[in-house]
Motif scaffolding. Structure first.
Motif, PDB file in Angstrom:
ATOM      1  N   LEU A  18      -4.961  14.017   0.859  1.00 20.04           N
ATOM      2  CA  LEU A  18      -6.230  14.653   0.509  1.00 20.04           C
ATOM      3  C   LEU A  18      -7.240  14.496   1.632  1.00 20.04           C
ATOM      4  O   LEU A  18      -7.960  15.444   2.000  1.00 20.04           O
ATOM      5  CB  LEU A  18      -6.768  14.027  -0.776  1.00 20.04           C
ATOM      6  N   LEU A  19      -7.289  13.309   2.204  1.00 17.61           N
ATOM      7  CA  LEU A  19      -8.270  13.059   3.261  1.00 17.61           C
ATOM      8  C   LEU A  19      -7.972  13.910   4.494  1.00 17.61           C
ATOM      9  O   LEU A  19      -8.896  14.467   5.110  1.00 17.61           O
ATOM     10  CB  LEU A  19      -8.270  11.574   3.627  1.00 17.61           C
ATOM     11  N   GLN A  20      -6.676  14.045   4.845  1.00 17.08           N
ATOM     12  CA  GLN A  20      -6.324  14.890   5.995  1.00 17.08           C
ATOM     13  C   GLN A  20      -6.776  16.322   5.741  1.00 17.08           C
ATOM     14  O   GLN A  20      -7.298  16.996   6.616  1.00 17.08           O
ATOM     15  CB  GLN A  20      -4.805  14.880   6.256  1.00 17.08           C
ATOM     16  N   PHE A  21      -6.599  16.767   4.497  1.00 15.35           N
ATOM     17  CA  PHE A  21      -6.992  18.124   4.139  1.00 15.35           C
ATOM     18  C   PHE A  21      -8.505  18.311   4.292  1.00 15.35           C
ATOM     19  O   PHE A  21      -8.968  19.255   4.931  1.00 15.35           O
ATOM     20  CB  PHE A  21      -6.549  18.410   2.700  1.00 15.35           C
ATOM     21  N   ILE A  22      -9.266  17.383   3.742  1.00 13.58           N
ATOM     22  CA  ILE A  22     -10.725  17.481   3.812  1.00 13.58           C
ATOM     23  C   ILE A  22     -11.195  17.462   5.266  1.00 13.58           C
ATOM     24  O   ILE A  22     -12.035  18.262   5.687  1.00 13.58           O
ATOM     25  CB  ILE A  22     -11.376  16.306   3.040  1.00 13.58           C
ATOM     26  N   LEU A  23     -10.620  16.553   6.045  1.00 11.58           N
ATOM     27  CA  LEU A  23     -11.039  16.419   7.443  1.00 11.58           C
ATOM     28  C   LEU A  23     -10.690  17.679   8.235  1.00 11.58           C
ATOM     29  O   LEU A  23     -11.497  18.154   9.034  1.00 11.58           O
ATOM     30  CB  LEU A  23     -10.387  15.184   8.077  1.00 11.58           C
ATOM     31  N   ALA A  24      -9.490  18.219   7.973  1.00  5.75           N
ATOM     32  CA  ALA A  24      -9.085  19.431   8.687  1.00  5.75           C
ATOM     33  C   ALA A  24     -10.031  20.580   8.338  1.00  5.75           C
ATOM     34  O   ALA A  24     -10.457  21.353   9.203  1.00  5.75           O
ATOM     35  CB  ALA A  24      -7.646  19.785   8.321  1.00  5.75           C
ATOM     36  N   TRP A  25     -10.359  20.693   7.066  1.00  7.68           N
ATOM     37  CA  TRP A  25     -11.279  21.725   6.590  1.00  7.68           C
ATOM     38  C   TRP A  25     -12.624  21.601   7.308  1.00  7.68           C
ATOM     39  O   TRP A  25     -13.173  22.574   7.831  1.00  7.68           O
ATOM     40  CB  TRP A  25     -11.461  21.553   5.082  1.00  7.68           C
ATOM     41  N   PHE A  26     -13.115  20.381   7.328  1.00  7.02           N
ATOM     42  CA  PHE A  26     -14.409  20.119   7.958  1.00  7.02           C
ATOM     43  C   PHE A  26     -14.365  20.450   9.451  1.00  7.02           C
ATOM     44  O   PHE A  26     -15.275  21.073  10.003  1.00  7.02           O
ATOM     45  CB  PHE A  26     -14.774  18.648   7.750  1.00  7.02           C
ATOM     46  N   PHE A  27     -13.274  20.046  10.071  1.00  7.72           N
ATOM     47  CA  PHE A  27     -13.100  20.290  11.512  1.00  7.72           C
ATOM     48  C   PHE A  27     -13.128  21.786  11.810  1.00  7.72           C
ATOM     49  O   PHE A  27     -13.852  22.255  12.695  1.00  7.72           O
ATOM     50  CB  PHE A  27     -11.772  19.664  11.955  1.00  7.72           C
ATOM     51  N   LEU A  28     -12.353  22.544  11.016  1.00  9.70           N
ATOM     52  CA  LEU A  28     -12.298  23.997  11.248  1.00  9.70           C
ATOM     53  C   LEU A  28     -13.659  24.637  10.999  1.00  9.70           C
ATOM     54  O   LEU A  28     -14.086  25.528  11.753  1.00  9.70           O
ATOM     55  CB  LEU A  28     -11.227  24.626  10.346  1.00  9.70           C
ATOM     56  N   ALA A  29     -14.361  24.161   9.977  1.00 10.55           N
ATOM     57  CA  ALA A  29     -15.685  24.707   9.690  1.00 10.55           C
ATOM     58  C   ALA A  29     -16.637  24.456  10.856  1.00 10.55           C
ATOM     59  O   ALA A  29     -17.405  25.336  11.259  1.00 10.55           O
ATOM     60  CB  ALA A  29     -16.224  24.082   8.406  1.00 10.55           C
ATOM     61  N   ARG A  30     -16.564  23.245  11.421  1.00 12.52           N
ATOM     62  CA  ARG A  30     -17.447  22.929  12.564  1.00 12.52           C
ATOM     63  C   ARG A  30     -17.100  23.803  13.763  1.00 12.52           C
ATOM     64  O   ARG A  30     -17.981  24.298  14.463  1.00 12.52           O
ATOM     65  CB  ARG A  30     -17.308  21.444  12.976  1.00 12.52           C
ATOM     66  N   VAL A  31     -15.794  23.987  14.009  1.00 13.62           N
ATOM     67  CA  VAL A  31     -15.375  24.777  15.167  1.00 13.62           C
ATOM     68  C   VAL A  31     -15.849  26.223  14.998  1.00 13.62           C
ATOM     69  O   VAL A  31     -16.372  26.840  15.933  1.00 13.62           O
ATOM     70  CB  VAL A  31     -13.842  24.715  15.347  1.00 13.62           C
TER      71      VAL A  31
ATOM     72  N   LEU B  83       0.832  -1.209   0.000  1.00 14.36           N
ATOM     73  CA  LEU B  83       0.000   0.000   0.000  1.00 14.36           C
ATOM     74  C   LEU B  83       0.859   1.249   0.000  1.00 14.36           C
ATOM     75  O   LEU B  83       0.647   2.167  -0.786  1.00 14.36           O
ATOM     76  CB  LEU B  83      -0.892   0.015   1.244  1.00 14.36           C
ATOM     77  N   PHE B  84       1.862   1.275   0.890  1.00 18.20           N
ATOM     78  CA  PHE B  84       2.650   2.491   1.037  1.00 18.20           C
ATOM     79  C   PHE B  84       3.664   2.668  -0.084  1.00 18.20           C
ATOM     80  O   PHE B  84       4.296   3.705  -0.191  1.00 18.20           O
ATOM     81  CB  PHE B  84       3.346   2.518   2.402  1.00 18.20           C
ATOM     82  N   SER B  85       3.833   1.642  -0.933  1.00 18.13           N
ATOM     83  CA  SER B  85       4.744   1.825  -2.056  1.00 18.13           C
ATOM     84  C   SER B  85       4.007   2.406  -3.263  1.00 18.13           C
ATOM     85  O   SER B  85       4.617   2.647  -4.297  1.00 18.13           O
ATOM     86  CB  SER B  85       5.418   0.509  -2.428  1.00 18.13           C
ATOM     87  N   MET B  86       2.695   2.617  -3.117  1.00 13.03           N
ATOM     88  CA  MET B  86       1.957   3.206  -4.237  1.00 13.03           C
ATOM     89  C   MET B  86       1.737   4.694  -4.003  1.00 13.03           C
ATOM     90  O   MET B  86       1.279   5.084  -2.927  1.00 13.03           O
ATOM     91  CB  MET B  86       0.595   2.518  -4.375  1.00 13.03           C
ATOM     92  N   PRO B  87       2.025   5.529  -4.994  1.00 10.86           N
ATOM     93  CA  PRO B  87       1.832   6.978  -4.817  1.00 10.86           C
ATOM     94  C   PRO B  87       0.379   7.336  -4.504  1.00 10.86           C
ATOM     95  O   PRO B  87       0.119   8.255  -3.733  1.00 10.86           O
ATOM     96  CB  PRO B  87       2.236   7.556  -6.174  1.00 10.86           C
ATOM     97  N   SER B  88      -0.568   6.583  -5.084  1.00 11.72           N
ATOM     98  CA  SER B  88      -1.976   6.932  -4.897  1.00 11.72           C
ATOM     99  C   SER B  88      -2.372   6.865  -3.421  1.00 11.72           C
ATOM    100  O   SER B  88      -3.203   7.645  -2.949  1.00 11.72           O
ATOM    101  CB  SER B  88      -2.855   6.012  -5.731  1.00 11.72           C
ATOM    102  N   THR B  89      -1.743   5.949  -2.675  1.00 15.10           N
ATOM    103  CA  THR B  89      -2.054   5.839  -1.251  1.00 15.10           C
ATOM    104  C   THR B  89      -1.701   7.132  -0.526  1.00 15.10           C
ATOM    105  O   THR B  89      -2.495   7.653   0.264  1.00 15.10           O
ATOM    106  CB  THR B  89      -1.254   4.687  -0.625  1.00 15.10           C
ATOM    107  N   TRP B  90      -0.510   7.643  -0.820  1.00 12.56           N
ATOM    108  CA  TRP B  90      -0.063   8.872  -0.162  1.00 12.56           C
ATOM    109  C   TRP B  90      -0.951  10.039  -0.561  1.00 12.56           C
ATOM    110  O   TRP B  90      -1.251  10.921   0.247  1.00 12.56           O
ATOM    111  CB  TRP B  90       1.398   9.159  -0.540  1.00 12.56           C
ATOM    112  N   PHE B  91      -1.369  10.026  -1.823  1.00 12.53           N
ATOM    113  CA  PHE B  91      -2.229  11.094  -2.319  1.00 12.53           C
ATOM    114  C   PHE B  91      -3.555  11.098  -1.552  1.00 12.53           C
ATOM    115  O   PHE B  91      -3.999  12.137  -1.047  1.00 12.53           O
ATOM    116  CB  PHE B  91      -2.461  10.887  -3.820  1.00 12.53           C
ATOM    117  N   ILE B  92      -4.167   9.923  -1.433  1.00  8.59           N
ATOM    118  CA  ILE B  92      -5.443   9.827  -0.714  1.00  8.59           C
ATOM    119  C   ILE B  92      -5.253  10.232   0.744  1.00  8.59           C
ATOM    120  O   ILE B  92      -6.062  10.962   1.328  1.00  8.59           O
ATOM    121  CB  ILE B  92      -6.009   8.396  -0.818  1.00  8.59           C
ATOM    122  N   LEU B  93      -4.144   9.768   1.323  1.00 12.42           N
ATOM    123  CA  LEU B  93      -3.842  10.080   2.719  1.00 12.42           C
ATOM    124  C   LEU B  93      -3.795  11.598   2.920  1.00 12.42           C
ATOM    125  O   LEU B  93      -4.425  12.150   3.828  1.00 12.42           O
ATOM    126  CB  LEU B  93      -2.486   9.457   3.076  1.00 12.42           C
TER     127      LEU B  93
END
Lengths: 259, 247
Positions: free
Chosen positions: B25-38, B13-23
């Protein structure tokens, strides 16, 4: 060692396999001794690959539950105690089972550990296998970036790294250049001294140069089995091995038609 | 053996670039959502304070956040489970596992635990972000724990289902679409069923997550997840065995 009869490492009896309504393998029985290289020879579609798949536990014979059918590896029943028996097996399928995203070293280490090797022994086995298969230079490379010949060698390496008693190779020299073929044949010969090797091929030269014994397969049956030296004498020494092979298979096909 | 297979799964999994990309992107989306909720919470806080029993920051920020993660995972998990067996079959690497001294249980559990570990890493960001709130306020640890436990069980059940569907086919894409269709179907059937006691509610994993989401630990919900996961893992083992039988 030489005065006692060599132990039988692989013994298969009465294997039958159907795909749909077509019976691909008919009541096939095989025996293999330690220190022997057996060549499974046959036309395309003769059932060589299916036989090897059954011998390695990747495919179950249709009559697996019946007592007449059995596969024993080093005396352990493959059909009833698969995990114990498979520890003594090394298998190179038609397409080498390579994780293309791993490096050669990582992949071979994984393969060795998968077959139950202790992690302390793996490093030594890895160096030896890399050297044997001529892979020292590419150990750190990612498998997906290697050429087909190198990938094939990695495939052979994963089958022998845990030095199993029985090594099953399905067309091991496919896709190799002549120099590599010679190297692999020497390697198989070497392996044949201490292990048992069974390999399938349709190259007669391969049989001539590496195999102690030949079994010819046609339509899922073993139609001829002898030492390769005897096979050469089959045509009174006048015919080439190729002619002998064609004569045997054509005679058999004619007999089948007559029945 | 199980650990070895799980580690191999992670390494691939970690040898594929797409995994890191999703990782990422997801952190970004979650952080965005978190800040919006706060931000939303800070805006309505004065009004909330006038209520007799005002909902705290954990209820207004953490619970909706976990709910979103649960929905996101429903879409994400099939993208990871699709490879587990279907791709091994397509690349013919399954033969290596089938001819190795492993039982079906080893193979299935190895893959299951490998991917579960990865997904746990993937969503660890969420509790970490939420715990930063502890710097400024009191958090309801019970609610957070129940949400984390619920999310873990939910993820496990998604993986088990995806793993089984991956074992049915040779095409990773079909496995992904199949798993997504089943998960979406269960979810839609759940929210579409109006009657309170409709059987659709009982078989939807997301519905069983709601109690965990509200901070309610119900053993029947936990039992549902354990059963759901076990059933699909057993089906996968059976499917691998049939692979040997029928070719």
């Amino acid at each position: 060692m030489s005065n006692i009869a060599p132990e039988i490492t692989l013994c298969a009896r009465n294997l039958t396999r159907r795909f749909g309504n077509i019976t691909v393998i008919h009541n096939l029985s095989l025996e293999l001794k330690r220190g022997e290289v057996l060549g499974l020879l046959g036309h395309n579609g003769a059932g060589k690959t299916t036989t090897l798949q059954m011998l390695t536990g990747c495919l179950l014979p249709d009559n697996a539950e019946k007592s007449e059918c059995s596969i024993e590896i080093c005396g352990i029943d493959l059909l009833r105690k698969p995990t114990l028996a498979k520890a003594h097996l090394g298998y190179l399928p038609e397409t080498p089972p390579l994780y293309r995203e791993l490096s050669v070293n990582d992949y071979l280490t994984f393969a060795a550990r998968l077959r139950g090797m202790k992690s302390a022994d793996v490093a030594g086995a890895l160096t030896q296998t890399l050297q044997r298969c001529g892979l020292e230079a590419v150990g750190k490379k990612i498998i997906g970036t290697l050429s087909k010949g190198y990938q094939q060698r990695v495939g052979i390496a994963q089958a022998i790294i845990h030095s199993p008693a029985v090594i099953v190779l399905d067309e091991p020299t496919v896709g190799l250049d002549p120099a590599q073929i010679r190297g692999i044949r020497t390697l198989i010969r070497e392996l044949g001294d201490t292990h048992s090797v069974i390999l399938s091929t349709h190259l007669l030269g391969e049989v001539e140069s590496v195999c102690d014994r030949v079994e010819i397969m046609q339509h899922g049956r073993l139609i001829y089995g002898d030492t390769s030296a005897h096979m050469r004498q089959h045509g009174n020494g006048k015919m080439s091995l190729e002619e002998v092979f064609l004569e045997i298979t054509e005679n058999h096909a004619a007999e089948e038609l007559a029945l | 053996m199980i650990r070895l297979l799980a580690l191999r799964e992670l390494r691939s999994l970690f040898s594929m670039p797409s995994t890191w990309f999703i990782l990422a992107l997801l952190q970004f989306i979650l952080a965005w959502f978190f800040l919006a909720r706060v931000e939303a919470f800070l805006e309505i806080q004065p009004q909330l304070a006038q209520l007799a029993n005002p909902p705290g920051v954990t209820t207004t920020v953490a619970a909706p956040m976990f709910n979103t993660v649960a929905l996101l995972l429903m879409m994400l998990v099939p993208m990871f489970t699709m490879r587990l067996i279907a791709e091994e079959r397509r690349n013919q690497t399954l033969t290596l596992l089938l001819s190795a001294p492993l039982s079906g249980l080893h193979i299935v559990l190895g893959k299951f635990i490998g991917l579960l570990t990865f997904l746990v890493v993937l969503v660890t960001g969420v509790p970490l972000m939420l715990y930063t709130l502890a710097l400024g306020t009191q958090l309801d640890h019970g609610l957070l724990l129940s949400n984390m436990l619920g999310l873990l069980l939910l993820t496990a059940s998604y993986i088990a289902l995806g793993l089984y569907i991956s074992a049915l086919t040779t095409q990773p894409i079909i496995a992904a679409i199949g798993a997504l269709a089943v998960l979406l179907g269960l979810w839609l059937a759940d929210i579409g069923a109006v009657a309170e006691n409709s059987p659709w509610h009982a078989i939807s994993p997301l519905n069983h997550f709601q109690n965990f989401n509200n901070g309610l630990l119900d053993s029947s919900d936990a039992a549902f997840f354990v059963l759901f996961t076990t059933v699909f893992l057993l089906l996968t083992i059976q499917r691998l065995h049939n692979n040997r039988r029928y070719g």
